[in-house]
Design a protein around this motif. Structure first.
Motif, short mmCIF file in Angstrom:
data_model
loop_
_atom_site.label_atom_id
_atom_site.label_comp_id
_atom_site.label_asym_id
_atom_site.label_seq_id
_atom_site.Cartn_x
_atom_site.Cartn_y
_atom_site.Cartn_z
N GLY A 152 0.86 -0.78 0.10
CA GLY A 152 0.51 -0.04 0.37
C GLY A 152 0.43 1.47 0.04
N VAL A 153 2.37 1.56 0.02
CA VAL A 153 3.13 2.31 -0.13
C VAL A 153 3.40 2.65 -1.21
N THR A 154 4.14 3.34 -2.11
CA THR A 154 4.80 3.46 -2.77
C THR A 154 6.08 4.69 -2.66
N VAL A 155 7.38 4.35 -3.00
CA VAL A 155 8.88 5.25 -2.65
C VAL A 155 9.04 5.49 -3.95
N GLU A 156 9.51 6.89 -3.94
CA GLU A 156 10.13 7.29 -5.62
C GLU A 156 11.25 8.03 -5.53
N GLY A 157 12.07 8.43 -6.42
CA GLY A 157 13.12 9.04 -5.97
C GLY A 157 14.59 8.45 -5.29
N SER A 158 15.39 9.26 -5.53
CA SER A 158 16.54 8.48 -5.58
C SER A 158 17.23 9.20 -4.34
N GLY A 159 16.74 9.93 -3.21
CA GLY A 159 16.48 10.64 -2.22
C GLY A 159 17.77 12.20 -2.45
N SER A 160 18.25 12.28 -3.78
CA SER A 160 19.68 13.25 -3.74
C SER A 160 18.18 14.45 -3.79
N PRO A 161 19.45 15.44 -4.15
CA PRO A 161 18.29 16.91 -4.01
C PRO A 161 17.54 17.39 -4.76
N ALA A 162 17.86 16.44 -6.46
CA ALA A 162 17.56 16.21 -7.94
C ALA A 162 16.54 15.77 -8.05
N SER A 163 16.00 14.60 -7.02
CA SER A 163 15.65 13.57 -6.77
C SER A 163 15.19 13.20 -5.78
N PRO A 164 14.09 13.56 -5.04
CA PRO A 164 13.98 13.70 -3.45
C PRO A 164 12.44 12.34 -3.29
N LEU A 165 12.82 11.64 -2.36
CA LEU A 165 12.31 10.75 -2.85
C LEU A 165 10.78 11.02 -1.92
N VAL A 166 10.09 11.04 -2.76
CA VAL A 166 8.53 10.62 -2.83
C VAL A 166 7.63 9.61 -2.16
N ILE A 167 7.18 9.92 -0.82
CA ILE A 167 6.77 8.25 -0.38
C ILE A 167 5.28 8.59 -0.66
N SER A 168 3.41 8.06 -1.21
CA SER A 168 2.26 7.71 -1.64
C SER A 168 1.62 6.91 -1.20
N ALA A 169 0.60 6.75 -1.18
CA ALA A 169 0.49 4.94 -0.52
C ALA A 169 -1.08 4.88 -1.93
N LYS A 170 -0.64 3.40 -2.48
CA LYS A 170 -1.74 2.94 -3.21
C LYS A 170 -2.26 2.83 -3.38
N PRO A 171 -3.36 3.80 -4.12
CA PRO A 171 -4.75 3.56 -3.96
C PRO A 171 -5.28 1.53 -4.03
N SER A 172 -5.84 1.58 -2.90
CA SER A 172 -6.51 -0.20 -2.91
C SER A 172 -7.30 -0.18 -3.57
N PRO A 173 -7.74 -1.27 -4.03
CA PRO A 173 -9.27 -1.74 -4.90
C PRO A 173 -10.37 -2.09 -3.67
N VAL A 174 -11.28 -1.51 -4.27
CA VAL A 174 -12.54 -2.13 -3.40
C VAL A 174 -13.35 -2.46 -4.19
N THR A 175 -14.19 -3.96 -2.86
CA THR A 175 -14.75 -4.59 -4.02
C THR A 175 -16.89 -4.25 -3.02
N VAL A 176 -17.37 -4.28 -4.39
CA VAL A 176 -18.67 -4.26 -4.18
C VAL A 176 -19.36 -4.68 -3.84
N ALA A 177 -20.94 -5.24 -3.78
CA ALA A 177 -21.30 -6.29 -4.12
C ALA A 177 -23.11 -5.58 -3.75
N ASP A 178 -24.13 -5.21 -4.81
CA ASP A 178 -25.55 -5.02 -4.87
C ASP A 178 -26.03 -5.73 -3.74
N SER A 179 -27.73 -5.51 -3.19
CA SER A 179 -28.12 -6.45 -2.16
C SER A 179 -29.95 -5.54 -3.53
N ASP A 180 -30.95 -6.46 -2.48
CA ASP A 180 -31.68 -6.44 -3.39
C ASP A 180 -32.59 -5.07 -3.12
#
Length: 264
Positions: free
Chosen positions: A7-35
């Motif tokens: 659920g977490v992504t890390v982008e960048g190398s940690g340098s000034p030109a490529s800082p680290l970016v940590i973000s959450a992955k969207p989690s898929p949601v399962t839905v089901a209809d009722s009557d």
């Protein structure tokens, strides 16, 4: 090295030109209809979860989804339309009630009024209605000259009338009325009579010196019977002769049985 977990992504190398970016992955949601509810969307910003009520398309269905929520349609302003036998529209100021007439009798409504019932098909029913029936039978029988019985209340003939209760719910009250007439031939110094059951109804004596023919008088008697629901009785008219003397005879008997039936 930094590695993102579930659920977490890390982008960048940690340098000034490529800082680290940590973000959450969207989690898929399962839905089901009722009557009754249909669900859509996956919970993302572009497809948020949405719940929509499922309404029965039957034309008789009065439930609808309005801008302020679920409402009952029909009538005026979302209230209920009524027809024969009901008044009101279901609102607070005009609740649905039975359309009734004013009680005009002098007696008390709570103790004397009838009832209303719901049958197996959902129809409103009242107490069974009053019923009336009438039954009659009669005869006019000619006989050869037959001696009047010398005893008391001697049976001669017993015609009957079938009386049926027309109601299968309640007992019937019956007013039975019978009439009897007998022609007598009375020689001089003779006498004779006739009756109904054990009642001596008529006695005629000839105290003259010649024969009297076709001597008669009509008599009547009334009594009460009760017949159970759906029942029937064979009501007898026992015709009797009595106190015959001096060669008295009869040659005709005329009779009638009348039954007035009430069910209330």
């Amino acid at each position: 090295m930094i590695v993102g977990g579930d659920g977490v992504t890390v982008e960048g190398s940690g340098s000034p030109a490529s800082p680290l970016v940590i973000s959450a992955k969207p989690s898929p949601v399962t839905v089901a209809d009722s009557d009754c509810i249909t669900l859509s969307g996956d919970g993302t910003g572009g497809a948020p979860l949405r719940a929509t009520p499922r309404l029965d398309p039957d034309p008789a269905n009065l439930l609808a989804c309005g801008p302020n929520g679920l409402t009952v349609t029909g009538g005026t302003g979302g209230t209920v339309a009524t027809a024969c036998g009901l008044t009101g529209d279901g609102s607070t100021g005009a609740p649905i009630t039975a359309a009734v007439a004013a009680w005009t009798a002098a007696c008390d409504l709570d103790t004397e009024a009838g009832h209303v019932y719901c049958d197996s098909t959902g129809q409103l029913r009242t107490d069974p209605p009053p019923r009336f029936a009438f039954y009659r039978d009669s005869g006019n029988q000619v006989y050869p000259a037959t001696p009047v019985p010398t005893g008391s209340d001697v049976p001669i003939t017993t015609p009957t009338l079938r009386i049926t209760n027309p109601d299968t719910c309640r007992e019937a009250h019956v007013l039975v009325n019978v009439d009897l007439d007998m022609d007598l031939t009375l020689p001089a110094t003779s006498g004779g009579g006739y009756g109904i059951g054990t009642d001596d109804m008529a006695f005629i004596a000839n105290r003259g010196s010649s024969t009297a023919t076709a001597v008669h008088t009509q008599v009547t008697k009334t009594w009460h019977r009760v017949i159970p629901p759906g029942g029937a009785v064979d009501e007898p008219l026992e015709i009797t002769g009595l106190r015959g003397s001096g060669g008295a005879t009869y040659n005709r008997i005329q009779w009638g049985i009348n039954a007035f039936v009430w069910v209330v």
